[in-house]
Design a protein around this motif. Structure first.
Motif, PDB file in Angstrom:
ATOM      1  N   TYR A 140      57.395  38.760 100.114  1.00 57.73           N
ATOM      2  CA  TYR A 140      57.601  38.502  98.748  1.00 57.73           C
ATOM      3  C   TYR A 140      58.041  38.993  98.175  1.00 57.73           C
TER       4      TYR A 140
ATOM      5  N   ILE B  19      47.625  31.914  98.314  1.00 57.20           N
ATOM      6  CA  ILE B  19      48.467  30.608  98.870  1.00 57.20           C
ATOM      7  C   ILE B  19      48.867  30.224 100.870  1.00 57.20           C
TER       8      ILE B  19
ATOM      9  N   ASP C  94      51.376  28.816 101.720  1.00 53.60           N
ATOM     10  CA  ASP C  94      53.158  28.495 101.256  1.00 53.60           C
ATOM     11  C   ASP C  94      53.828  28.505 102.365  1.00 53.60           C
TER      12      ASP C  94
ATOM     13  N   LYS D  41      50.582  24.709  99.068  1.00 52.52           N
ATOM     14  CA  LYS D  41      51.937  24.136  98.779  1.00 52.52           C
ATOM     15  C   LYS D  41      52.502  22.980  99.800  1.00 52.52           C
TER      16      LYS D  41
ATOM     17  N   ARG E 235      56.857  24.246  93.942  1.00 51.54           N
ATOM     18  CA  ARG E 235      57.067  24.779  92.990  1.00 51.54           C
ATOM     19  C   ARG E 235      57.022  25.900  93.151  1.00 51.54           C
ATOM     20  N   TYR E 236      58.015  27.240  92.946  1.00 47.01           N
ATOM     21  CA  TYR E 236      57.441  28.389  93.334  1.00 47.01           C
ATOM     22  C   TYR E 236      56.173  28.870  91.906  1.00 47.01           C
ATOM     23  N   ILE E 237      54.471  29.505  91.869  1.00 48.38           N
ATOM     24  CA  ILE E 237      54.118  28.684  90.679  1.00 48.38           C
ATOM     25  C   ILE E 237      53.537  30.281  90.942  1.00 48.38           C
TER      26      ILE E 237
ATOM     27  N   MET F  86      48.568  35.135  92.243  1.00 46.03           N
ATOM     28  CA  MET F  86      49.939  35.350  92.546  1.00 46.03           C
ATOM     29  C   MET F  86      50.633  35.749  91.216  1.00 46.03           C
ATOM     30  N   ASP F  87      52.038  35.936  91.308  1.00 49.53           N
ATOM     31  CA  ASP F  87      52.889  36.473  90.719  1.00 49.53           C
ATOM     32  C   ASP F  87      53.535  35.855  90.464  1.00 49.53           C
TER      33      ASP F  87
END
Ligand SMILES: O=P(O)(O)OC[C@H]1O[C@H](OP(=O)(O)OP(=O)(O)O)[C@H](O)[C@@H]1O
Ligand code: HPA
Length: 188
Positions: free
Chosen positions: A81, A112, A114, A142, A164-166, A171-172
Motif C-alpha cells: 500500500y 489487518i 484486507d 475487513k 472502509r479505509y481504516i 494502520m496508517d
C-alpha cells in the motif's frame, strides 16, 4: 484531505472500534493463542513471532503482553500500500531467513487482513522455508468479498471491521497516525 490534526480526527472521522473494545479483543485473542500453544507439542520450546512491519508493530506489542509462553521476536517487512489507500503489487523489504524459520514454530502477527494478499504471500514465503508449524494472527479482518481465491485465511482474528479505509492501532493514513489507540475511518 492533507495530514490531519488530532482535532480533525475527533471531528471529521468516524470511530469504528474504541480503545476498550480493542483491548478486550486482544485479551480474548491472547487467551485463544495461549490455549493453542499450551499443547504438549510446544512444551519447552520458544515460538518465533514475526511482526509484519510496519502495520503489525502496534498489535504485536499489545498482544505479546498477554502471551504466556516463551516468544522469540523477529520481524519481516512486505508492503503493497505504501502511503496509498489502495493496494498494489507486493514489495518485499525484509524477507524471513531460512535460519529464522527452518524447524521453528512460527506465528505471523499483522494488523489487518484486507484483501489478504500480503499475509498469504508471507505465509507461503515462510512455509517454503520448512517451519515445524505456522499460524497467523491479525487484529482485524475487513468484511468484503475480495479475499484470496485460494481461500487462505488467518488462524486467529481479533475483530471484524467494515469495508472502509481504516487507520489507528498500527494502520496508517497517508503514512501517519499509526499511534492512535482506537480505529477510525474517514467520513464517507
Ligand atoms: O490484506 P492486504 O490487502 O494485502 O493488506 C494488508 C496489509 O496492508 C498493510 O501493509 P502495507 O502494505 O500498508 O505496509 P506497511 O504496513 O509497511 O504500511 C497492512 O499492514 C497489511 O500488512
Ligand atoms: O484499511 C486499511 N487501512 C490501513 N492499512 C491498510 N492496509 C490494508 N488495508 C488497510
Amino acid at each position: 484531505m492533507s495530514l490531519m490534526t488530532f482535532d480533525d480526527i475527533q471531528q471529521s472521522t468516524d470511530l469504528i472500534i474504541s480503545e476498550s473494545q480493542i483491548d478486550q479483543a486482544i485479551e480474548e485473542l491472547a487467551q485463544q493463542i495461549n490455549q493453542f500453544y499450551a499443547g504438549e507439542r510446544f512444551a519447552n520450546k520458544s515460538v518465533t513471532a514475526f511482526c509484519v512491519m510496519n502495520g503489525g508493530l502496534y498489535f504485536t506489542g499489545q498482544l505479546m503482553r498477554h502471551l504466556k509462553f516463551p516468544i522469540t521476536l523477529k520481524y519481516l517487512h512486505a508492503s503493497r500500500y505504501g502511503d496509498s489507500t489502495r493496494g498494489a503489487e507486493l514489495n518485499w523489504i525484509v524477507r524471513p531467513s531460512q535460519e529464522e524459520v527452518f524447524g521453528k514454530d512460527i506465528i505471523l502477527i499483522d494488523d489487518i487482513f484486507d484483501e489478504g494478499l500480503t499475509l498469504e504471500a508471507i505465509y507461503k514465503e515462510c512455509e517454503a522455508l520448512k517451519p515445524n508449524s505456522i499460524n497467523s494472527v491479525v487484529l482485524v479482518d475487513k468484511q468484503h468479498h475480495r479475499k484470496p481465491q485460494s481461500g487462505f485465511q488467518p488462524n486467529f482474528v481479533g475483530l471484524e471491521v467494515v469495508d472502509r479505509y481504516i487507520f489507528g492501532c498500527g494502520m496508517d493514513y497517508k503514512g501517519a497516525w499509526r499511534n492512535l489507540p482506537a480505529i477510525y475511518a474517514l467520513k464517507e
